[in-house]
Write an enzyme that holds these catalytic residues in place. Structure first.
Site, PDB file in Angstrom:
ATOM      1  N   SER A   1     -11.309   9.581  -8.117  1.00  0.00           N
ATOM      2  CA  SER A   1     -10.707   9.277  -6.828  1.00  0.00           C
ATOM      3  C   SER A   1     -10.504   7.769  -6.726  1.00  0.00           C
ATOM      4  O   SER A   1     -10.863   7.008  -7.631  1.00  0.00           O
ATOM      5  CB  SER A   1     -11.599   9.763  -5.686  1.00  0.00           C
ATOM      6  OG  SER A   1     -12.839   9.072  -5.707  1.00  0.00           O
ATOM      7  N   LYS A   2      -9.932   7.327  -5.599  1.00  0.00           N
ATOM      8  CA  LYS A   2      -9.652   5.906  -5.433  1.00  0.00           C
ATOM      9  C   LYS A   2     -10.911   5.046  -5.504  1.00  0.00           C
ATOM     10  O   LYS A   2     -10.873   3.904  -5.951  1.00  0.00           O
ATOM     11  CB  LYS A   2      -8.928   5.666  -4.107  1.00  0.00           C
ATOM     12  CG  LYS A   2      -7.473   6.112  -4.120  1.00  0.00           C
ATOM     13  CD  LYS A   2      -6.759   5.723  -2.847  1.00  0.00           C
ATOM     14  CE  LYS A   2      -5.287   6.133  -2.910  1.00  0.00           C
ATOM     15  NZ  LYS A   2      -4.558   5.756  -1.687  1.00  0.00           N
TER      16      LYS A   2
END
Length: 461
Positions: free
Chosen positions: A240-241
């Site tokens: 994920s980010k």
């Protein structure tokens, strides 16, 4: 057989790091076999596909050196061809019209959910007479999936994978409004583009079983499959980010080199012995599908940064100056013939300490002008320091040979004259010339600045 592979991103956002690795694996496989690497933009989601996303994908692939061998194919433009295939399957009895209302489909999903089963269509219009169709319902076209037996796929990464055909339902090929579905479009495009090998993420593995039957129904050869594991974060969770799962253009803007990105992503799930540093030429020569692991790879920004530092240190100096020129302009520094020559001369010392192009840019600014003092530098601006620098100015003014060796001898001599440590004098000199307490070799820096510029800065200090 001539190898033809494709990378098929959806332009609904940035080109994420997993997509970049998929593109790289396809590109390397094509180059290894002297085949073709094609690009297809799967833009059938008209609500979310944007021209900006298409442009970002193309620019990212160009930056990474993963350009297609032909002009990109845009899936939406081929919708009529997809629909033609669906209608042909309908005419051959391999597909059928389904007149289920939205309410009926919702009820099927609810019933399946209540039984803890995956939502699926129950086939109620599979053998039903279309004359029984209710008024006012525009039908979809559904594919007649096999009801018995099992589907076996020999995957180049996953090995032999099987699925009981009872788990397949009759997927929609053509929606009620006449638009084709993703499943149909992908199969038709891959066939028409002559794709021989489909290398993609293993989140598409379940799709492969459905698509296999669609190839068979159309009478087409089924491409070979290779489903690669996804990329996870360092903690093993889905990337994920917060792990650094940004678009490819973000890594470019963070100062990473394309060759470092290629090398790092190649080693995410693929290996060749204990090799860590792998050139593009070696990668093309060595790449094969069986060497791809079955377990998810873990993305580590620290390792990527370390690898990038290696490639910076081994990059051509002139090229690096060209790469940081746009970054210098953003900071208000114009590169002229004199400053360019200084940077080229100073690059060996600069790139030894930098990990990214951003760091490299920041570290070279003193070659343009003395940088604003931070607290550590200000602390060195004392009456004693000024006396040291004045002494050096007098020595430098009489110096005829302004090369690193004579500069070093002069500074050592000055330290002896002043009765101080060489390090104390060098630090005062470094701050007065650069504005910083850290720099490449001071003797080289002074030689590169030249006698006139060095004296000007020392006197100004």
């Amino acid at each position: 057989m001539s190898v033809v592979v494709r990378f098929a991103p959806s332009p609904t956002g940035y080109l994420h790091i997993g997509g970049v690795r998929t593109a790289l694996f396809n590109w390397l496989f094509a180059r290894h076999h002297q085949g073709k690497f094609l690009l297809r933009i799967e833009d059938t989601d008209r609500a979310r596909s944007t021209p900006e996303a298409v442009q970002a994908i193309l620019e990212s692939l160009d930056w990474l050196g993963l350009n297609g061998d032909e002009e990109p194919v845009f899936q939406f433009e081929r919708a009529s061809r997809h629909a033609q295939v669906a209608r042909q399957l309908l005419a051959e009895g391999k597909a059928y019209h389904c007149y289920c209302s939205p309410e009926e489909l919702d009820l099927m999903r609810e019933e399946a959910k209540a039984k803890s089963l995956p939502p699926r269509y129950d086939g109620r219009w599979r053998d039903r007479d279309p004359k029984e169709a209710p008024a006012g319902i525009s039908p979809v076209i559904r594919f007649k999936a096999p009801l018995t037996g099992e589907t076996i796929i020999q995957d180049h990464v996953q090995g032999v994978v099987k699925l009981d055909n009872s788990q397949l339902d009759d997927m929609v090929l053509l929606r009620a409004d006449g638009t084709p579905t993703y499943m149909l479009s992908v199969v038709v495009d891959d066939h028409d583009m002559g794709i021989t090998h489909i290398i993609r993420g293993d989140d598409h593995l379940t799709n492969a079983f459905r698509q296999w039957h669609l190839y068979q129904a159309c009478g087409w050869a089924v491409p070979e499959f290779a489903h690669i594991p996804l990329i996870h974060g360092p903690d093993g969770a889905k990337l994920s980010k917060r792990h650094g799962a940004l678009g490819a253009e973000h890594y470019r803007d963070m100062g990473f080199l394309p060759e470092a990105m290629r090398n790092y992503l190649l080693r995410l799930g693929w290996s060749h012995g204990d090799e860590e540093i792998i050139s593009t030429e070696q990668a093309i020569d060595w790449f094969n599908l069986p060497a791809i692991g079955r377990s998810p790879a873990r993305f580590d920004i620290v390792k990527l940064t370390h690898l990038n530092a290696h490639y910076l240190k081994n990059s051509d100096d002139q090229r690096l100056v060209g790469l940081i020129e746009p970054l210098l302009k953003e900071k208000g520094y114009a590169l002229d013939a004199e400053s360019e020559q200084r940077l080229i001369q100073g690059m060996p010392g600069l790139k030894e300490r930098a990990k990214t192009l951003i760091e490299l840019t920041d570290s070279c600014l003193f070659y343009f002008k003395v940088q604003p003092f931070d607290d550590k530098a200000k602390a060195l601006q004392t009456p004693e320091t000024l006396k040291y620098i004045q002494h050096l100015v007098e020595k430098f003014e009489t110096l005829e040979s302004f090369i690193p060796e004579t500069i070093e001898q002069t500074i050592r001599s000055a330290a002896t004259d002043l009765g101080i440590k060489l390090g104390d004098l060098a630090q005062a000199l470094r701050v007065s010339l650069t504005g910083r307490t850290v720099s490449p070799s001071l003797f080289e820096v002074i030689a590169i600045l030249g006698k006139d510029e060095s004296l000007q800065r020392l006197k100004a200090f």
